[in-house]
Design an enzyme around this catalytic site. Structure first.
Site, PDB file in Angstrom:
ATOM      1  CG  ASP A   1      14.202 -18.516 135.030  1.00  0.00           C
ATOM      2  OD1 ASP A   1      14.167 -19.639 135.580  1.00  0.00           O
ATOM      3  OD2 ASP A   1      13.573 -18.259 133.983  1.00  0.00           O
ATOM      4  CB  SER A   2      14.197 -21.151 140.232  1.00  0.00           C
ATOM      5  OG  SER A   2      15.580 -21.446 140.305  1.00  0.00           O
TER       6      SER A   2
ATOM      7  CG  ASP B   1      17.619 -20.435 133.703  1.00  0.00           C
ATOM      8  OD1 ASP B   1      17.764 -21.109 132.668  1.00  0.00           O
ATOM      9  OD2 ASP B   1      16.894 -20.777 134.652  1.00  0.00           O
TER      10      ASP B   1
ATOM     11  CE  LYS C   1      17.971 -24.155 133.149  1.00  0.00           C
ATOM     12  NZ  LYS C   1      16.620 -23.652 132.843  1.00  0.00           N
TER      13      LYS C   1
ATOM     14  CD  GLU D   1      12.010 -21.824 131.099  1.00  0.00           C
ATOM     15  OE1 GLU D   1      10.896 -21.520 130.622  1.00  0.00           O
ATOM     16  OE2 GLU D   1      12.292 -21.708 132.304  1.00  0.00           O
TER      17      GLU D   1
ATOM     18  CD  GLU E   1      10.713 -27.333 135.473  1.00  0.00           C
ATOM     19  OE1 GLU E   1      11.608 -26.636 134.950  1.00  0.00           O
ATOM     20  OE2 GLU E   1       9.974 -26.912 136.391  1.00  0.00           O
TER      21      GLU E   1
HETATM   22  O1  KIV Z   1      15.409 -21.908 137.083  1.00  0.00           O
HETATM   23  C1  KIV Z   1      15.687 -23.042 137.474  1.00  0.00           C
HETATM   24  O2  KIV Z   1      16.051 -23.268 138.634  1.00  0.00           O
HETATM   25  C2  KIV Z   1      15.572 -24.142 136.519  1.00  0.00           C
HETATM   26  C3  KIV Z   1      15.667 -25.533 137.057  1.00  0.00           C
HETATM   27  C4  KIV Z   1      14.413 -25.891 137.756  1.00  0.00           C
HETATM   28  C5  KIV Z   1      16.022 -26.507 136.007  1.00  0.00           C
HETATM   29  O3  KIV Z   1      15.394 -23.911 135.372  1.00  0.00           O
END
Ligand code: KIV
Length: 276
Positions: free
Chosen positions: A47-48, A86, A116, A118, A185
């Site tokens: 989600d970055s 994500d 993934k 969080e 992280e």
């Molecule tokens: O969103 C992302 O790119 C991440 C990584 C920094 C692990 O969660």
């Protein structure tokens, strides 16, 4: 020789053999293709992407539809890397049913291999529900950007005994719930090493030292395509922005001077139609 599809068993085997796992983010087709050609093990549609590709201030506003759009494009660029998408903020926090429904869209519609999410022990039941539905889950603990306000900002996590114990317990609970891999992280290197040793599943670090089973970097940080800020844990391997800007300025100058397109970029009519 064509590389075979990377599997969960292979990633877990790498941990046993002490071979490092590589992960880089991608949010589009051409980037995913480059990562796949470079034989990166896992492509993360993080989600970055909301920040580095879509221009949001944080990862919080990113929607399911935006994540799906990026995940579909990236998955189309990959032949053999393992693709993880994500779960965006509020796509899995409301209840486990909604979480499974949303996670399944990354598998069914976008063609990703896993998701993934969080969060620590409090999301063990969510991981369990997804795994029960046949969706592989990579966990993510430590600094969790979606809920950074709850952590009082973007700070290293687990520096004191209480915080470290909580992270160790979260990692164990998430492994027990069925997560196949876990991202750390921004946690101290000694804590990452200790948890890595105690877990059977592979650990991937970002700002978590060299003793994790693998490493992840955001593509735009790695190649110098994000100018807003650079966290301490980033290593920039190339600085593309000035190179790309220079190319665009050359193009603009040549167009304005009438030098582009040249004869080699131009089509001619047939000789007998030249008087048309
Ligand atoms: O969103 C992302 O790119 C991440 C990584 C920094 C692990 O969660």
């Amino acid at each position: 020789m064509d590389r075979k599809k990377v599997t969960i068993a292979e990633l877990q085997d790498k941990k046993q053999k002490k071979q490092k796992i590589t992960m880089v983010t991608a949010y589009d087709y051409p980037t995913a293709r480059i990562l796949d050609q470079a034989e990166i093990d896992t492509v993360l549609v993080g989600d970055s992407g909301g920040m580095v590709a879509l221009g949001y201030e944080s990862t919080v506003p990113v929607s399911m539809e935006e994540m799906l759009f990026m995940a579909k494009a990236a998955a189309r660029g990959v032949k053999s890397a393992f693709v993880i998408a994500d779960m965006p903020y509020m796509s899995y926090q409301v209840n486990d049913e909604k979480a499974v429904e949303n996670a399944a869209r990354f598998i069914k519609e976008a063609g990703c291999d896993a998701v993934k999410l969080e969060g620590g022990s409090e999301f063990a039941s969510t991981v369990r529900a997804m795994v029960r539905a046949g969706i592989p889950v990579c966990a993510h603990i430590g600094l969790t950007p979606q809920t950074a306000t709850m952590l009082s900002g973007f700070k290293v996590q687990g520096k004191d005994v209480e915080g470290a114990k909580k992270l160790l317990q979260s990692a164990k609970d998430l492994e027990e719930a069925g997560a196949f891999m876990i991202v750390f992280e921004c946690i101290p290197d000694s804590l990452a090493a200790r948890i890595t040793e105690e877990l059977k599943i592979p650990t991937i670090g970002i700002g978590a030292g060299k003793d994790c089973d693998g490493q992840v970097l955001v593509y735009h940080d790695l190649v110098g395509l994000f100018e807003r800020f650079t966290p301490r844990f980033v290593k920039q391997y190339i600085n593309l922005i000035p190179m790309i800007r220079e190319a665009i300025i050359r193009y603009k100058t040549e167009v304005e001077a009438g030098e582009f397109p040249g004869p080699e970029h131009t089509f001619k009519m047939n000789k007998d139609a030249a008087k048309f």
